[in-house]
Scaffold this motif. Structure first.
Motif, mmCIF file in Angstrom:
data_model
loop_
_atom_site.group_PDB
_atom_site.id
_atom_site.type_symbol
_atom_site.label_atom_id
_atom_site.label_comp_id
_atom_site.label_asym_id
_atom_site.label_seq_id
_atom_site.Cartn_x
_atom_site.Cartn_y
_atom_site.Cartn_z
ATOM 1 N N VAL A 138 31.732 -23.844 -35.308
ATOM 2 C CA VAL A 138 30.284 -23.701 -35.519
ATOM 3 C C VAL A 138 30.090 -23.425 -37.008
ATOM 4 O O VAL A 138 30.825 -22.629 -37.605
ATOM 5 C CB VAL A 138 29.677 -22.564 -34.677
ATOM 6 C CG1 VAL A 138 28.233 -22.309 -35.094
ATOM 7 C CG2 VAL A 138 29.717 -22.915 -33.187
ATOM 8 N N THR A 139 29.119 -24.102 -37.590
ATOM 9 C CA THR A 139 28.830 -23.931 -39.014
ATOM 10 C C THR A 139 27.491 -23.239 -39.205
ATOM 11 O O THR A 139 26.527 -23.531 -38.483
ATOM 12 C CB THR A 139 28.794 -25.312 -39.710
ATOM 13 O OG1 THR A 139 30.105 -25.876 -39.653
ATOM 14 C CG2 THR A 139 28.358 -25.200 -41.169
ATOM 15 N N CYS A 140 27.487 -22.318 -40.162
ATOM 16 C CA CYS A 140 26.217 -21.746 -40.625
ATOM 17 C C CYS A 140 25.967 -22.342 -42.002
ATOM 18 O O CYS A 140 26.824 -22.246 -42.887
ATOM 19 C CB CYS A 140 26.332 -20.225 -40.708
ATOM 20 S SG CYS A 140 24.843 -19.476 -41.400
ATOM 21 N N TRP A 141 24.822 -22.966 -42.167
ATOM 22 C CA TRP A 141 24.468 -23.598 -43.458
ATOM 23 C C TRP A 141 23.337 -22.777 -44.063
ATOM 24 O O TRP A 141 22.230 -22.733 -43.519
ATOM 25 C CB TRP A 141 24.051 -25.042 -43.217
ATOM 26 C CG TRP A 141 23.940 -25.898 -44.448
ATOM 27 C CD1 TRP A 141 24.869 -26.770 -44.921
ATOM 28 C CD2 TRP A 141 22.817 -25.984 -45.358
ATOM 29 N NE1 TRP A 141 24.409 -27.377 -46.072
ATOM 30 C CE2 TRP A 141 23.149 -26.922 -46.363
ATOM 31 C CE3 TRP A 141 21.583 -25.348 -45.429
ATOM 32 C CZ2 TRP A 141 22.289 -27.240 -47.407
ATOM 33 C CZ3 TRP A 141 20.722 -25.669 -46.470
ATOM 34 C CH2 TRP A 141 21.084 -26.611 -47.443
ATOM 35 N N VAL A 142 23.646 -22.093 -45.173
ATOM 36 C CA VAL A 142 22.667 -21.182 -45.782
ATOM 37 C C VAL A 142 22.102 -21.803 -47.051
ATOM 38 O O VAL A 142 22.873 -22.187 -47.958
ATOM 39 C CB VAL A 142 23.317 -19.833 -46.174
ATOM 40 C CG1 VAL A 142 22.241 -18.799 -46.493
ATOM 41 C CG2 VAL A 142 24.234 -19.312 -45.088
ATOM 42 N N ALA A 143 20.793 -21.880 -47.143
ATOM 43 C CA ALA A 143 20.155 -22.441 -48.338
ATOM 44 C C ALA A 143 20.174 -21.407 -49.463
ATOM 45 O O ALA A 143 19.728 -20.271 -49.282
ATOM 46 C CB ALA A 143 18.713 -22.837 -48.018
ATOM 47 N N LEU A 144 20.698 -21.808 -50.631
ATOM 48 C CA LEU A 144 20.619 -20.925 -51.807
ATOM 49 C C LEU A 144 19.460 -21.329 -52.719
ATOM 50 O O LEU A 144 19.113 -20.608 -53.652
ATOM 51 C CB LEU A 144 21.935 -20.942 -52.592
ATOM 52 C CG LEU A 144 23.171 -20.376 -51.875
ATOM 53 C CD1 LEU A 144 24.336 -20.230 -52.854
ATOM 54 C CD2 LEU A 144 22.896 -19.039 -51.210
#
Ligand SMILES: O=C(O)CCC(=O)C(=O)O
Length: 262
Positions: A138-144
């Motif tokens: 499972v991937t968490c994609w965090v916007a910077l």
């Protein structure tokens, strides 16, 4: 439980989940600054093999940060990125989706530089890493930075994870099949994140805008996952943070570790 019943059902049905804020403005600012320091070579604690440039970029592209495509394994080399991967706001959700025993496989800070950011084409994550079984990341994609359609936000194919792995030669036929859902862009404000299943098809567009679009992809495994190893020495060294064979352990995030597993 971090997720509501509806959020969990959404993830199970569609293979992704737009989520809320997981990083404060201060944390986002610190990670942006750190990404710039690493990309610009102001610090050298991340070996250069983990910093990949865009294949081609505008000749007048400067500063160097605007030529970097991605930086990987930051969580293993950098304290701020490691702290982000361990944030309870993220890991509580991962626990809801993967169970209590969690490890980090790797991270990718996708820089999608302004003007120069290129397309990341349709793919599923788990089949790209065949040395893990079973294949359920499972991937968490965090916007910077704010991620928008214009600067190349994540775009997913809802429900695509339910069809299992699709090989590269059949990818386009799969995507064009009338039964497959239409691509859905997921715009995110900086500090917010989304989660996606390792078999969910996703892509990101180019970034022709004057705004950076950095996104930190954190790839988690359950700790019972078996690692089959990597024969090619160059690829193994990259994955195993340049450690001698047999010495590397994937990063414990929460819960128990298991002998003979990741
Ligand atoms: O951020 C991007 O441009 C691509 C991210 C991606 O493909 C992933 O997180 O697996």
């Amino acid at each position: 439980m971090a997720l509501t019943t509806d959020q969990k059902a959404f993830f199970q049905e569609y293979g992704y989940l737009p989520y809320t804020r997981v990083l404060s403005d201060e944390e986002v600012a610190a990670l942006r600054q750190r990404s710039e320091d690493i990309a610009e070579g102001r610090t050298t604690h991340v070996p250069s093999r983990y910093i990949q440039l865009e294949a081609a970029f505008r000749a007048d592209a400067a500063p160097r940060i605007d030529t970097v495509r991605k930086m990987t394994q930051l969580c293993y080399f950098d304290d701020l990125f490691q702290a982000a991967a361990k944030k309870p706001e993220i890991v509580d959700v991962i626990e809801d989706l993967l169970g209590p025993n969690i490890k980090l496989y790797t991270d990718q800070l996708m820089m999608k530089p302004r003007y120069n950011g290129t397309v990341t084409d349709w793919h599923q994550d788990s089949p790209a890493w065949p040395f893990f079984v079973p294949q359920d990341h499972v991937t968490c994609w965090v916007a910077l930075d704010d991620a928008t359609v214009e600067n190349g936000c994540m775009t997913v194919i809802p429900g695509s994870h339910k069809w299992g792995p699709v090989t590269r030669e059949y990818k386009q036929r799969f995507i064009d099949d009338p039964e497959i859902a239409k691509p859905t862009p997921v715009e995110l404000k900086a500090g917010h994140c989304m989660f996606h299943h390792g078999l969910n098809f996703h892509r990101t567009g180019a970034n022709p805008t004057p705004n950076r679009r950095r996104g930190l992809a954190l790839h988690y495994l359950h700790a019972e996952t078996k690692y089959l190893g990597i024969a090619d020495e160059e690829s193994r060294l990259r994955t195993e943070c340049e450690m001698p064979r047999g010495k590397f352990r994937f990063m414990p995030i929460r819960g128990k570790e298991f002998p003979g597993r990741v």
